[in-house]
Write a protein that holds these residues in place. Structure first.
Motif, PDB file in Angstrom:
ATOM      1  N   THR A 157       1.942  11.179 -14.355  1.00 55.26           N
ATOM      2  CA  THR A 157       2.637   9.901 -14.228  1.00 55.26           C
ATOM      3  C   THR A 157       2.825   9.558 -12.751  1.00 55.26           C
ATOM      4  O   THR A 157       2.548   8.430 -12.312  1.00 55.26           O
ATOM      5  CB  THR A 157       4.007   9.968 -14.926  1.00 55.26           C
ATOM      6  N   TYR A 158       3.318  10.514 -11.982  1.00 54.60           N
ATOM      7  CA  TYR A 158       3.497  10.281 -10.548  1.00 54.60           C
ATOM      8  C   TYR A 158       2.152  10.038  -9.863  1.00 54.60           C
ATOM      9  O   TYR A 158       2.049   9.199  -8.950  1.00 54.60           O
ATOM     10  CB  TYR A 158       4.200  11.475  -9.911  1.00 54.60           C
ATOM     11  N   ASN A 159       1.127  10.758 -10.269  1.00 50.67           N
ATOM     12  CA  ASN A 159      -0.192  10.553  -9.673  1.00 50.67           C
ATOM     13  C   ASN A 159      -0.707   9.146  -9.946  1.00 50.67           C
ATOM     14  O   ASN A 159      -1.351   8.532  -9.088  1.00 50.67           O
ATOM     15  CB  ASN A 159      -1.178  11.582 -10.211  1.00 50.67           C
ATOM     16  N   ALA A 160      -0.454   8.647 -11.149  1.00 56.58           N
ATOM     17  CA  ALA A 160      -0.854   7.278 -11.477  1.00 56.58           C
ATOM     18  C   ALA A 160      -0.106   6.287 -10.593  1.00 56.58           C
ATOM     19  O   ALA A 160      -0.677   5.289 -10.120  1.00 56.58           O
ATOM     20  CB  ALA A 160      -0.574   6.997 -12.952  1.00 56.58           C
ATOM     21  N   CYS A 161       1.166   6.565 -10.344  1.00 54.65           N
ATOM     22  CA  CYS A 161       1.967   5.692  -9.479  1.00 54.65           C
ATOM     23  C   CYS A 161       1.422   5.712  -8.050  1.00 54.65           C
ATOM     24  O   CYS A 161       1.323   4.673  -7.378  1.00 54.65           O
ATOM     25  CB  CYS A 161       3.423   6.156  -9.524  1.00 54.65           C
ATOM     26  N   LEU A 162       1.044   6.903  -7.579  1.00 52.93           N
ATOM     27  CA  LEU A 162       0.453   7.014  -6.246  1.00 52.93           C
ATOM     28  C   LEU A 162      -0.855   6.250  -6.149  1.00 52.93           C
ATOM     29  O   LEU A 162      -1.180   5.663  -5.108  1.00 52.93           O
ATOM     30  CB  LEU A 162       0.233   8.487  -5.904  1.00 52.93           C
ATOM     31  N   HIS A 163      -1.615   6.262  -7.226  1.00 57.67           N
ATOM     32  CA  HIS A 163      -2.889   5.538  -7.220  1.00 57.67           C
ATOM     33  C   HIS A 163      -2.661   4.036  -7.098  1.00 57.67           C
ATOM     34  O   HIS A 163      -3.387   3.345  -6.357  1.00 57.67           O
ATOM     35  CB  HIS A 163      -3.666   5.846  -8.496  1.00 57.67           C
ATOM     36  N   VAL A 164      -1.673   3.517  -7.815  1.00 47.30           N
ATOM     37  CA  VAL A 164      -1.356   2.090  -7.688  1.00 47.30           C
ATOM     38  C   VAL A 164      -0.916   1.783  -6.261  1.00 47.30           C
ATOM     39  O   VAL A 164      -1.308   0.766  -5.670  1.00 47.30           O
ATOM     40  CB  VAL A 164      -0.252   1.691  -8.694  1.00 47.30           C
ATOM     41  N   LEU A 165      -0.115   2.675  -5.688  1.00 44.06           N
ATOM     42  CA  LEU A 165       0.343   2.481  -4.318  1.00 44.06           C
ATOM     43  C   LEU A 165      -0.830   2.476  -3.342  1.00 44.06           C
ATOM     44  O   LEU A 165      -0.869   1.677  -2.389  1.00 44.06           O
ATOM     45  CB  LEU A 165       1.330   3.601  -3.953  1.00 44.06           C
ATOM     46  N   LEU A 166      -1.792   3.361  -3.569  1.00 46.08           N
ATOM     47  CA  LEU A 166      -2.972   3.434  -2.704  1.00 46.08           C
ATOM     48  C   LEU A 166      -3.703   2.107  -2.652  1.00 46.08           C
ATOM     49  O   LEU A 166      -4.159   1.670  -1.589  1.00 46.08           O
ATOM     50  CB  LEU A 166      -3.901   4.541  -3.209  1.00 46.08           C
ATOM     51  N   ASN A 167      -3.816   1.445  -3.778  1.00 42.93           N
ATOM     52  CA  ASN A 167      -4.593   0.201  -3.856  1.00 42.93           C
ATOM     53  C   ASN A 167      -3.748  -1.040  -3.602  1.00 42.93           C
ATOM     54  O   ASN A 167      -4.249  -2.158  -3.725  1.00 42.93           O
ATOM     55  CB  ASN A 167      -5.259   0.093  -5.227  1.00 42.93           C
ATOM     56  N   SER A 168      -2.475  -0.858  -3.283  1.00 45.73           N
ATOM     57  CA  SER A 168      -1.593  -1.996  -3.051  1.00 45.73           C
ATOM     58  C   SER A 168      -1.598  -2.382  -1.570  1.00 45.73           C
ATOM     59  O   SER A 168      -2.181  -1.698  -0.729  1.00 45.73           O
ATOM     60  CB  SER A 168      -0.165  -1.649  -3.485  1.00 45.73           C
ATOM     61  N   GLU A 169      -0.910  -3.473  -1.288  1.00 45.77           N
ATOM     62  CA  GLU A 169      -0.751  -3.920   0.098  1.00 45.77           C
ATOM     63  C   GLU A 169       0.694  -3.724   0.536  1.00 45.77           C
ATOM     64  O   GLU A 169       1.186  -4.432   1.422  1.00 45.77           O
ATOM     65  CB  GLU A 169      -1.150  -5.394   0.216  1.00 45.77           C
ATOM     66  N   THR A 170       1.366  -2.756  -0.069  1.00 46.33           N
ATOM     67  CA  THR A 170       2.769  -2.488   0.250  1.00 46.33           C
ATOM     68  C   THR A 170       2.911  -2.053   1.704  1.00 46.33           C
ATOM     69  O   THR A 170       2.209  -1.147   2.163  1.00 46.33           O
ATOM     70  CB  THR A 170       3.321  -1.382  -0.675  1.00 46.33           C
ATOM     71  N   GLU A 171       3.827  -2.709   2.427  1.00 48.84           N
ATOM     72  CA  GLU A 171       3.973  -2.448   3.856  1.00 48.84           C
ATOM     73  C   GLU A 171       4.480  -1.037   4.138  1.00 48.84           C
ATOM     74  O   GLU A 171       4.030  -0.381   5.082  1.00 48.84           O
ATOM     75  CB  GLU A 171       4.912  -3.485   4.478  1.00 48.84           C
ATOM     76  N   ASP A 172       5.431  -0.572   3.345  1.00 51.14           N
ATOM     77  CA  ASP A 172       5.996   0.761   3.566  1.00 51.14           C
ATOM     78  C   ASP A 172       5.379   1.781   2.616  1.00 51.14           C
ATOM     79  O   ASP A 172       6.070   2.637   2.069  1.00 51.14           O
ATOM     80  CB  ASP A 172       7.516   0.731   3.416  1.00 51.14           C
ATOM     81  N   ALA A 173       4.073   1.701   2.441  1.00 52.47           N
ATOM     82  CA  ALA A 173       3.375   2.550   1.473  1.00 52.47           C
ATOM     83  C   ALA A 173       3.568   4.034   1.772  1.00 52.47           C
ATOM     84  O   ALA A 173       3.762   4.845   0.857  1.00 52.47           O
ATOM     85  CB  ALA A 173       1.898   2.199   1.446  1.00 52.47           C
TER      86      ALA A 173
END
Length: 453
Positions: A360-376
């Motif tokens: 579950t956490y790995n899936a969340c990290l994957h979404v974060l990787l592909n996002s444009e979140t400034e504080d990624a």
């Protein structure tokens, strides 16, 4: 490449490990188990056919030189033997085929000898469909890599053999013949087995026979084992045959699971719609179908995948199906925005009482990787800390976790070479502390991080 492979490991691993792989051995053996259950009756029928059909007579027919086939080693049975002797010998090969690896080539050698002996004793030695189909069945259950190709050659032999015979005299080949050839391809383990199974099914459609549910089930199995998408029309045909009383093979929940996991997101949605149209609660749709379909959406590039995933979750709830950790991991992985993925992460634990897992956490990290979140980067290390601080081993970081962190640092972090190298060294040390052996995907992510790519 590292990102694509990590994506598969993160969002594909959950559904594959937790739900699909656990069933695939059963799924792959469904048809084999059904065949084994029917073997006593089939063997009795085969033996009865042999007794009824093979009676010695002195009638002669014209010789057919164009029916000769290359035999291999000669004198499997004495030349003076009649057709009943050949039939019994072939039946013995069938009975021994589970433990005798040479039963298939021996049966084919004997069949060729029998056909080629027609010139000497045409009527007494002439094989019928029982003998041809028994040899096909032996090859179908042999599991040999060449079983599909050889079975198709036997099918061509049947067509050639019956070319100069009346249909009432030799109804060649019949629906069972085609089914056994498809069976052989399904059990061959060859990459082209799905494609070849569809070709044989097409030949059956062009003949005077039509496929039954068993034939369609075997075709679906061959396609599934080959890793190819299962055509939706095969499922519809099989459902129709079952509804019309054909119980040679009954479509079940697992058949639809196979169709979902082997297709793309659009196909998965169509399979779910078909299940809704059938309205058979014993078949589905169930939680396995929904979870597999949501993961298909998560792995897709459909522009509306997030909306579609959330809609499937709504349909589940309306149908009285409660989601589990796999469900919410899949929904989380299908989110386009990291903020929404993180919201699902907290919601599944706080609202639904479902504890997240490492995947579950790995899936969340994957979404974060592909996002444009400034504080990624800050968010990534916040997730990592949460994983490390939780009790138990279900949420401990794994190699996929640190691969994702490396890719996030590479994409969102400092481009300064010295900083990147320190980060890479730190990740390597953490992986070693875990006692894990880095794989090629992790090594590639570390190399790219070091180079600031």
């Amino acid at each position: 490449a590292a990102q694509d492979n990590a994506t598969y490991a993160i969002i594909g691993g959950e559904i594959v490990e937790n739900e699909i792989v656990a069933h695939q051995h059963e799924l792959a053996n469904d048809d084999d188990e059904e065949q084994q259950q029917q073997q006593p009756d089939r063997e009795s029928a085969l033996a009865a056919d042999a007794r009824d059909n093979y009676v010695e007579t002195d009638n002669k027919t014209e010789s057919r030189n164009d029916d000769k086939f290359e035999e291999g080693p000669q004198d499997v049975v004495p030349r003076a033997s009649n057709a009943l002797t050949y039939a019994k010998k072939i039946h013995n090969y069938y009975s021994d085929s589970q433990h005798d690896k040479q039963a298939a080539p021996k049966s084919l050698q004997l069949l060729k000898q029998m056909v080629n002996s027609l010139e000497e004793r045409p009527h007494q030695l002439e094989p019928d469909m029982w003998i041809f189909n028994t040899v096909l069945l032996i090859w179908a259950r042999s599991g040999r890599a060449d079983s599909g190709q050889v079975a198709e050659e036997i099918l061509d032999m049947i067509k050639l053999f019956g070319r100069n015979r009346l249909p009432s005299e030799f109804p060649y080949p019949n629906d069972q013949s085609y089914t056994f050839v498809i069976d052989a391809y399904a059990n061959s383990g060859q990459k082209n087995s799905g494609k070849k199974a569809l070709e044989i099914l097409h030949q059956l459609h062009e003949s005077d026979w039509q496929p039954n549910a068993r034939c369609l089930s075997t075709t679906i199995e061959a396609i599934f084992k080959a890793g190819d998408p299962i055509p939706l029309h095969l499922l519809k045909q099989m459902v129709h045959l079952n509804q019309c009383g054909d119980d040679s093979s009954i479509i079940n929940s697992r058949t639809f699971t196979k169709a979902i996991v082997r297709g793309d997101a659009k196909n998965a949605l169509q399979v779910l719609d078909l299940l809704d149209d059938i309205r058979d609660g014993s078949i589905g749709p169930n939680i396995v179908h929904y979870n597999a379909a949501i993961f298909c959406l998560a792995k897709s590039d459909l522009p509306n995948r997030t909306k579609a995933a959330n809609e499937l979750l709504r349909r589940m709830n309306e149908g009285g199906i409660n989601g589990n950790v796999v469900t919410y991991t899949a929904v989380l992985a299908a989110q386009d925005k990291y903020e929404e993925a993180e919201r699902w992460l907290w919601k599944m634990e706080d609202k639904y009482g479902i504890a997240p897992t490492t995947r579950t956490y790995n899936a969340c990290l994957h979404v974060l990787l592909n996002s444009e979140t400034e504080d990624a980067i800050d968010r990534a290390f916040a997730l990592l800390s949460r994983m490390e601080l939780k009790e138990g081993t279900d949420t401990k970081p794994d190699l996929v976790t640190y691969t994702s962190i490396a890719n996030i640092l590479r994409r969102h972090g400092s481009k300064e070479v010295a900083t990147a190298r320190r980060q890479a060294d730190w990740l390597i040390s953490r992986v070693r502390e875990m006692g894990c052996e880095p794989d090629d995907i992790f090594d590639l992510a570390i190399d790219q991080l070091r180079l600031g790519k």
